[in-house]
Enzyme design. Structure first.
Site, PDB file in Angstrom:
ATOM      1  N   ASN A  11       8.227  -2.837   5.698  1.00 41.64           N
ATOM      2  CA  ASN A  11       7.972  -1.511   6.264  1.00 41.64           C
ATOM      3  C   ASN A  11       7.142  -1.638   7.540  1.00 41.64           C
ATOM      4  O   ASN A  11       5.983  -2.064   7.499  1.00 41.64           O
ATOM      5  CB  ASN A  11       7.238  -0.651   5.218  1.00 41.64           C
ATOM      6  CG  ASN A  11       7.221   0.813   5.606  1.00 41.64           C
ATOM      7  OD1 ASN A  11       7.545   1.164   6.735  1.00 41.64           O
ATOM      8  ND2 ASN A  11       6.835   1.661   4.668  1.00 41.64           N
ATOM      9  N   PHE A  12       7.751  -1.274   8.656  1.00 47.01           N
ATOM     10  CA  PHE A  12       7.051  -1.377   9.946  1.00 47.01           C
ATOM     11  C   PHE A  12       6.016  -0.249  10.121  1.00 47.01           C
ATOM     12  O   PHE A  12       5.173  -0.320  10.994  1.00 47.01           O
ATOM     13  CB  PHE A  12       8.060  -1.335  11.101  1.00 47.01           C
ATOM     14  CG  PHE A  12       8.864  -2.603  11.301  1.00 47.01           C
ATOM     15  CD1 PHE A  12       9.086  -3.495  10.259  1.00 47.01           C
ATOM     16  CD2 PHE A  12       9.423  -2.904  12.550  1.00 47.01           C
ATOM     17  CE1 PHE A  12       9.827  -4.660  10.456  1.00 47.01           C
ATOM     18  CE2 PHE A  12      10.157  -4.069  12.760  1.00 47.01           C
ATOM     19  CZ  PHE A  12      10.365  -4.946  11.712  1.00 47.01           C
ATOM     20  N   LYS A  13       6.148   0.803   9.308  1.00 42.84           N
ATOM     21  CA  LYS A  13       5.267   1.986   9.421  1.00 42.84           C
ATOM     22  C   LYS A  13       5.123   2.368  10.899  1.00 42.84           C
ATOM     23  O   LYS A  13       6.109   2.315  11.640  1.00 42.84           O
ATOM     24  CB  LYS A  13       3.919   1.717   8.727  1.00 42.84           C
ATOM     25  CG  LYS A  13       4.123   1.357   7.247  1.00 42.84           C
ATOM     26  CD  LYS A  13       2.886   1.470   6.404  1.00 42.84           C
ATOM     27  CE  LYS A  13       3.237   1.188   4.943  1.00 42.84           C
ATOM     28  NZ  LYS A  13       2.140   1.392   4.015  1.00 42.84           N
ATOM     29  N   HIS A  94       8.207   8.348   0.824  1.00 43.91           N
ATOM     30  CA  HIS A  94       7.155   7.336   0.849  1.00 43.91           C
ATOM     31  C   HIS A  94       5.814   8.045   0.630  1.00 43.91           C
ATOM     32  O   HIS A  94       5.649   9.214   1.000  1.00 43.91           O
ATOM     33  CB  HIS A  94       7.167   6.593   2.195  1.00 43.91           C
ATOM     34  CG  HIS A  94       6.262   5.395   2.184  1.00 43.91           C
ATOM     35  ND1 HIS A  94       4.912   5.491   2.406  1.00 43.91           N
ATOM     36  CD2 HIS A  94       6.514   4.094   1.935  1.00 43.91           C
ATOM     37  CE1 HIS A  94       4.366   4.288   2.305  1.00 43.91           C
ATOM     38  NE2 HIS A  94       5.322   3.417   2.021  1.00 43.91           N
ATOM     39  N   GLU A 142       5.461   2.478  -6.061  1.00 39.79           N
ATOM     40  CA  GLU A 142       4.289   2.109  -5.242  1.00 39.79           C
ATOM     41  C   GLU A 142       3.087   2.992  -5.556  1.00 39.79           C
ATOM     42  O   GLU A 142       3.063   4.153  -5.131  1.00 39.79           O
ATOM     43  CB  GLU A 142       4.611   2.312  -3.754  1.00 39.79           C
ATOM     44  CG  GLU A 142       5.682   1.449  -3.193  1.00 39.79           C
ATOM     45  CD  GLU A 142       5.553   1.316  -1.675  1.00 39.79           C
ATOM     46  OE1 GLU A 142       5.805   0.224  -1.193  1.00 39.79           O
ATOM     47  OE2 GLU A 142       5.172   2.290  -0.997  1.00 39.79           O
ATOM     48  N   ILE A 147      -1.837   0.767  -1.820  1.00 38.68           N
ATOM     49  CA  ILE A 147      -1.142   0.527  -0.541  1.00 38.68           C
ATOM     50  C   ILE A 147      -2.146   0.101   0.532  1.00 38.68           C
ATOM     51  O   ILE A 147      -3.191   0.725   0.703  1.00 38.68           O
ATOM     52  CB  ILE A 147      -0.355   1.786  -0.093  1.00 38.68           C
ATOM     53  CG1 ILE A 147       0.820   2.029  -1.049  1.00 38.68           C
ATOM     54  CG2 ILE A 147       0.121   1.657   1.347  1.00 38.68           C
ATOM     55  CD1 ILE A 147       1.638   3.279  -0.751  1.00 38.68           C
ATOM     56  N   GLY A 182       0.108  -3.653  -1.688  1.00 33.85           N
ATOM     57  CA  GLY A 182      -0.804  -4.794  -1.735  1.00 33.85           C
ATOM     58  C   GLY A 182      -0.126  -6.139  -1.941  1.00 33.85           C
ATOM     59  O   GLY A 182      -0.812  -7.137  -2.178  1.00 33.85           O
ATOM     60  N   ALA A 203       4.287  -4.154   3.671  1.00 28.55           N
ATOM     61  CA  ALA A 203       3.956  -3.761   5.045  1.00 28.55           C
ATOM     62  C   ALA A 203       2.842  -4.649   5.581  1.00 28.55           C
ATOM     63  O   ALA A 203       3.105  -5.645   6.264  1.00 28.55           O
ATOM     64  CB  ALA A 203       3.576  -2.292   5.106  1.00 28.55           C
ATOM     65  N   SER A 204       1.590  -4.347   5.221  1.00 25.53           N
ATOM     66  CA  SER A 204       0.461  -5.052   5.849  1.00 25.53           C
ATOM     67  C   SER A 204       0.487  -6.557   5.614  1.00 25.53           C
ATOM     68  O   SER A 204       0.034  -7.322   6.474  1.00 25.53           O
ATOM     69  CB  SER A 204      -0.867  -4.461   5.365  1.00 25.53           C
ATOM     70  OG  SER A 204      -0.929  -4.444   3.952  1.00 25.53           O
TER      71      SER A 204
HETATM   72  O1  G3P Z   1       6.176   0.706   1.981  1.00 27.98           O
HETATM   73  C1  G3P Z   1       5.470  -0.387   1.589  1.00 27.98           C
HETATM   74  C2  G3P Z   1       4.050  -0.102   1.658  1.00 27.98           C
HETATM   75  O2  G3P Z   1       3.667   1.197   1.392  1.00 27.98           O
HETATM   76  C3  G3P Z   1       3.164  -1.098   1.045  1.00 27.98           C
HETATM   77  O3  G3P Z   1       2.201  -1.284   2.015  1.00 27.98           O
HETATM   78  O4  G3P Z   1       0.548  -2.551   3.228  1.00 27.98           O
HETATM   79  O5  G3P Z   1       0.419  -2.375   0.755  1.00 27.98           O
HETATM   80  O6  G3P Z   1       2.215  -3.752   1.786  1.00 27.98           O
HETATM   81  P1  G3P Z   1       1.292  -2.574   1.934  1.00 27.98           P
END
Ligand code: G3P
Length: 224
Positions: A11-13, A94, A142, A147, A182, A203-204
């Site tokens: 996810n590039f957000k 989301h 999620e 997140i 996470g 994402a992160s």
């Molecule tokens: O869409 C995936 C995302 O919400 C998870 O974010 O940064 O926890 O990998 P992250």
């Protein structure tokens, strides 16, 4: 033998490191790690879809669409436009862009008309069960509180994953269940797969990593 396909959605957000020119650079870097064993899918901002889809041979998802058709809908995201930009699917609901059930129902219908694959995100078990009744292609489980953090859903709430897989498949066995929040390393991915998921939504863990290539390689190891 049943071959189960695995997925790494990225996810590039609206991260700076994953917007505009940097979105294309990241998509190219991701593409360099694609061997065909795991489907790696960038989930890009609408304005970056076309550039990515035309320059990278990965399937690409949009982050959102609106349940509208051609006409007077100022500021909305038209499913046909996303499709013609080269996206094969879209995420809906989301945790950072939540919508109501009537929105989801109409949006799922529009995606089916246009031919876009649908991923619905669920924040908890109840929502996962509810969303399964819309028969999307994917459900991503999620928990919002995890997140962007350092503790993965696989570590903090493994029961949520296994219970969601079971509940979703009681409604519709065809829905592909993935999880996210996470997720940072191969152990998180491995646990998610052991708990019944076919993939992860990250994402992160990739976008904010100092060495993004290393981060992708590490996550892919979890599927082996
Ligand atoms: O869409 C995936 C995302 O919400 C998870 O974010 O940064 O926890 O990998 P992250």
């Amino acid at each position: 033998m049943v071959i189960v396909k695995n997925y790494l959605f990225v996810n590039f957000k609206t991260y700076e490191e994953a917007s505009g020119d940097k979105a294309l650079a990241l998509a190219k870097l991701i593409s360099g790690q694609f061997t065909g064993e795991v489907e790696i899918i960038p989930v890009a901002q609408s304005l970056d879809l076309k550039e990515i889809a035309s320059n990278v041979s990965l399937k690409v998802f949009a982050q959102h669409i609106d349940p509208i058709s051609f006409g007077s809908n100022t500021g909305k995201i038209l499913p046909e436009a996303v499709k013609s930009a080269g996206a094969v699917g879209t995420v809906l609901n989301h945790a950072e862009n939540k919508v109501e059930n009537d929105f989801i129902e109409k949006a799922v219908q529009r995606c089916k008309e246009v031919g876009l694959t649908i991923m619905l995100c669920a924040e908890n078990l109840e929502r996962a069960k509810q969303l399964a009744t819309f028969n999307p292609d994917f459900i991503a489980v999620e928990p919002p509180e995890l997140i962007g953090g350092d503790i993965s859903v696989s570590t903090a709430n493994p029961e949520l994953i296994s219970d969601s897989v079971k509940a979703i498949h009681e409604v519709n066995k065809e829905i592909i269940v993935i999880t996210g929040a996470g997720v940072k390393n191969s152990e998180d991915v491995k646990k998610a797969v052991e708990l019944g998921c076919q993939g992860v939504f990250v994402a992160s863990g990739i976008v904010s990593a100092k060495d993004k290539e290393k981060a992708i390689k590490e996550l892919l190891k979890g599927f082996r």
